[in-house]
Scaffold this active site. Structure first.
Site, PDB file in Angstrom:
ATOM      1  N   ASP A 215       0.837  -1.199   0.000  1.00 20.79           N
ATOM      2  CA  ASP A 215       0.000   0.000   0.000  1.00 20.79           C
ATOM      3  C   ASP A 215       0.871   1.248   0.000  1.00 20.79           C
ATOM      4  O   ASP A 215       1.735   1.403   0.868  1.00 20.79           O
ATOM      5  CB  ASP A 215      -0.907  -0.006   1.237  1.00 20.79           C
ATOM      6  CG  ASP A 215      -1.806   1.219   1.290  1.00 20.79           C
ATOM      7  OD1 ASP A 215      -2.858   1.192   0.630  1.00 20.79           O
ATOM      8  OD2 ASP A 215      -1.450   2.196   1.980  1.00 20.79           O
TER       9      ASP A 215
ATOM     10  N   TYR B 171       2.691  10.031  -0.215  1.00 17.07           N
ATOM     11  CA  TYR B 171       3.803   9.470   0.541  1.00 17.07           C
ATOM     12  C   TYR B 171       5.156   9.798  -0.085  1.00 17.07           C
ATOM     13  O   TYR B 171       6.181   9.713   0.589  1.00 17.07           O
ATOM     14  CB  TYR B 171       3.683   7.947   0.659  1.00 17.07           C
ATOM     15  CG  TYR B 171       2.474   7.437   1.391  1.00 17.07           C
ATOM     16  CD1 TYR B 171       1.617   8.294   2.082  1.00 17.07           C
ATOM     17  CD2 TYR B 171       2.161   6.078   1.383  1.00 17.07           C
ATOM     18  CE1 TYR B 171       0.502   7.810   2.738  1.00 17.07           C
ATOM     19  CE2 TYR B 171       1.051   5.582   2.056  1.00 17.07           C
ATOM     20  CZ  TYR B 171       0.217   6.452   2.719  1.00 17.07           C
ATOM     21  OH  TYR B 171      -0.886   5.970   3.365  1.00 17.07           O
TER      22      TYR B 171
ATOM     23  N   SER C  49     -10.717   6.225   1.066  1.00 15.76           N
ATOM     24  CA  SER C  49     -10.035   6.153   2.355  1.00 15.76           C
ATOM     25  C   SER C  49     -10.546   7.267   3.250  1.00 15.76           C
ATOM     26  O   SER C  49     -10.772   8.395   2.789  1.00 15.76           O
ATOM     27  CB  SER C  49      -8.518   6.286   2.158  1.00 15.76           C
ATOM     28  OG  SER C  49      -7.829   6.168   3.386  1.00 15.76           O
ATOM     29  N   ASN C  50     -10.739   6.934   4.517  1.00 12.35           N
ATOM     30  CA  ASN C  50     -11.196   7.897   5.524  1.00 12.35           C
ATOM     31  C   ASN C  50     -12.614   8.416   5.253  1.00 12.35           C
ATOM     32  O   ASN C  50     -12.940   9.545   5.623  1.00 12.35           O
ATOM     33  CB  ASN C  50     -10.207   9.063   5.629  1.00 12.35           C
ATOM     34  CG  ASN C  50      -8.832   8.615   6.046  1.00 12.35           C
ATOM     35  OD1 ASN C  50      -8.672   7.935   7.054  1.00 12.35           O
ATOM     36  ND2 ASN C  50      -7.820   8.968   5.256  1.00 12.35           N
TER      37      ASN C  50
ATOM     38  N   SER D 104      -3.000   1.857  10.654  1.00 14.84           N
ATOM     39  CA  SER D 104      -2.634   2.066  12.061  1.00 14.84           C
ATOM     40  C   SER D 104      -3.185   0.956  12.957  1.00 14.84           C
ATOM     41  O   SER D 104      -3.766   1.223  14.017  1.00 14.84           O
ATOM     42  CB  SER D 104      -3.122   3.429  12.564  1.00 14.84           C
ATOM     43  OG  SER D 104      -2.568   4.479  11.800  1.00 14.84           O
ATOM     44  N   PRO D 105      -3.014  -0.304  12.560  1.00 13.17           N
ATOM     45  CA  PRO D 105      -3.580  -1.398  13.365  1.00 13.17           C
ATOM     46  C   PRO D 105      -2.931  -1.535  14.736  1.00 13.17           C
ATOM     47  O   PRO D 105      -3.531  -2.120  15.641  1.00 13.17           O
ATOM     48  CB  PRO D 105      -3.307  -2.638  12.505  1.00 13.17           C
ATOM     49  CG  PRO D 105      -2.093  -2.271  11.708  1.00 13.17           C
ATOM     50  CD  PRO D 105      -2.271  -0.811  11.393  1.00 13.17           C
ATOM     51  N   LEU D 106      -1.728  -1.006  14.879  1.00 14.31           N
ATOM     52  CA  LEU D 106      -1.024  -1.083  16.163  1.00 14.31           C
ATOM     53  C   LEU D 106      -1.139   0.220  16.933  1.00 14.31           C
ATOM     54  O   LEU D 106      -0.433   0.428  17.930  1.00 14.31           O
ATOM     55  CB  LEU D 106       0.444  -1.440  15.943  1.00 14.31           C
ATOM     56  CG  LEU D 106       0.704  -2.698  15.099  1.00 14.31           C
ATOM     57  CD1 LEU D 106       2.182  -2.973  14.989  1.00 14.31           C
ATOM     58  CD2 LEU D 106      -0.040  -3.906  15.659  1.00 14.31           C
TER      59      LEU D 106
ATOM     60  N   THR E 112       9.669  -1.885   9.204  1.00 11.15           N
ATOM     61  CA  THR E 112      10.890  -1.805   8.414  1.00 11.15           C
ATOM     62  C   THR E 112      11.856  -2.941   8.728  1.00 11.15           C
ATOM     63  O   THR E 112      12.510  -3.456   7.822  1.00 11.15           O
ATOM     64  CB  THR E 112      11.610  -0.461   8.643  1.00 11.15           C
ATOM     65  OG1 THR E 112      11.825  -0.276  10.048  1.00 11.15           O
ATOM     66  CG2 THR E 112      10.776   0.699   8.106  1.00 11.15           C
TER      67      THR E 112
ATOM     68  N   ASN F  94       4.552  -9.482  11.887  1.00 14.34           N
ATOM     69  CA  ASN F  94       3.244  -8.972  11.482  1.00 14.34           C
ATOM     70  C   ASN F  94       2.514  -9.920  10.540  1.00 14.34           C
ATOM     71  O   ASN F  94       1.282  -9.948  10.505  1.00 14.34           O
ATOM     72  CB  ASN F  94       3.399  -7.607  10.801  1.00 14.34           C
ATOM     73  CG  ASN F  94       3.767  -6.504  11.765  1.00 14.34           C
ATOM     74  OD1 ASN F  94       3.726  -6.683  12.983  1.00 14.34           O
ATOM     75  ND2 ASN F  94       4.142  -5.356  11.236  1.00 14.34           N
TER      76      ASN F  94
END
Length: 274
Positions: free
Chosen positions: A44, A49, A137-138, A186-188, A231, A239
């Site tokens: 993604d 970005y 998105s969002n 932002s799953p974490l 990273t 993950n």
């Protein structure tokens, strides 16, 4: 139990992908290359970005065939008019070194251009095989519903923040009813889950970390995929290593703990200089 892919609208999407927000240069290239080597097949990115070129190079240089990678990018906020959609997507494809994107999303709801104009241009790209699926998105429920009404092609996914502290109950219900994938970013909670004693305790039962429990909690829900950023090889591997255990109903409920404090803490942490 494994469910490594989520199927919506007849399309299989890898349940765990790699998010690349704030990854740039060699760090981005190396993370994507390593992820692909480890078995990731969902990458993604976004125009905003500034890393599409690195993402594309990593996919090109990997041993994974392009057709085996589900590649998503997103329109920048200034690229919503018809001409800008067409031009910027062609530029994105050139940077990504690919003939098509598997998914093109509207990055957020802020736009002066009418939503229908943006979606019409995205549909044209789909008709010309430049993109295979459309997404947003969002978007909240109302805006997602409006996008579905305005688009000739189905809206495959809505990518939103979703984690144990930031719930999306109403949106998830809507997506489930209408066969729309919910992709969790932002799953974490920007690292806030890492020192969560409840998730630690659950993870200890399965020899898993709190982060792995949070990711498993997401992908164990019907119609949910997630794109955590990482990273290091260790974090990338961890993950993805969430398909060999299953949370009980009681554990699934225990993970759900809406917390504005934890969500805000993670939000602030995620925006600190890297």
């Amino acid at each position: 139990m494994t469910r490594e892919y989520v199927t919506v609208q007849g399309t299989e999407v890898p349940a765990v992908g790699l998010g690349t927000w704030r990854l740039t240069g060699e760090d981005c290239y190396d993370a994507v290359r390593t992820a692909l080597d480890l078995g990731y097949r969902h990458i993604d990115t976004a125009q905003a970005y500034g890393n599409e070129r690195q993402v594309g190079a990593a996919i090109r240089d990997s041993d994974v065939a392009r057709e085996d990678v589900f590649l998503a990018t997103k329109l920048n906020v200034g690229n919503r008019g018809r001409d800008a959609v067409l031009r910027s997507t062609e530029e994105s494809l050139a940077k990504l070194d690919t003939a098509y994107a598997d998914l093109l999303l509207i990055h957020n709801t802020a736009q002066r251009t009418p939503l229908g104009e943006t979606l019409d241009a995205m549909n044209d790209l789909r008709d010309r095989d430049k993109v295979r699926h459309l997404g947003v998105s969002n978007f909240d429920v109302e805006k997602l519903h409006r996008a579905r009404e305005l688009s000739d092609a189905p809206i495959l996914t809505n990518q939103v923040q979703y984690n144990p502290y930031w719930l999306q109950t109403g949106l998830l219900d809507y997506c489930s009813i209408h066969d729309v994938l919910l992709t969790a970013y932002s799953p974490l909670a920007h690292g806030a889950v890492l020192d969560d004693p409840v998730l630690d305790d659950i993870g200890a039962r399965y020899d898993k970390s709190a982060a792995q429990v949070a990711i498993r909690w997401l992908v164990q829900q019907d119609g949910v995929a997630t794109v955590p950023k990482a990273t290091s090889t260790g974090h990338l591997r961890a993950n993805l290593d969430v398909f060999d255990f299953e949370l009980t109903d009681a554990e699934m409920e225990a993970v759900r703990r809406p917390s504005k404090r934890r969500a805000l803490s993670g939000f602030v942490r995620g925006r600190l200089p890297v």
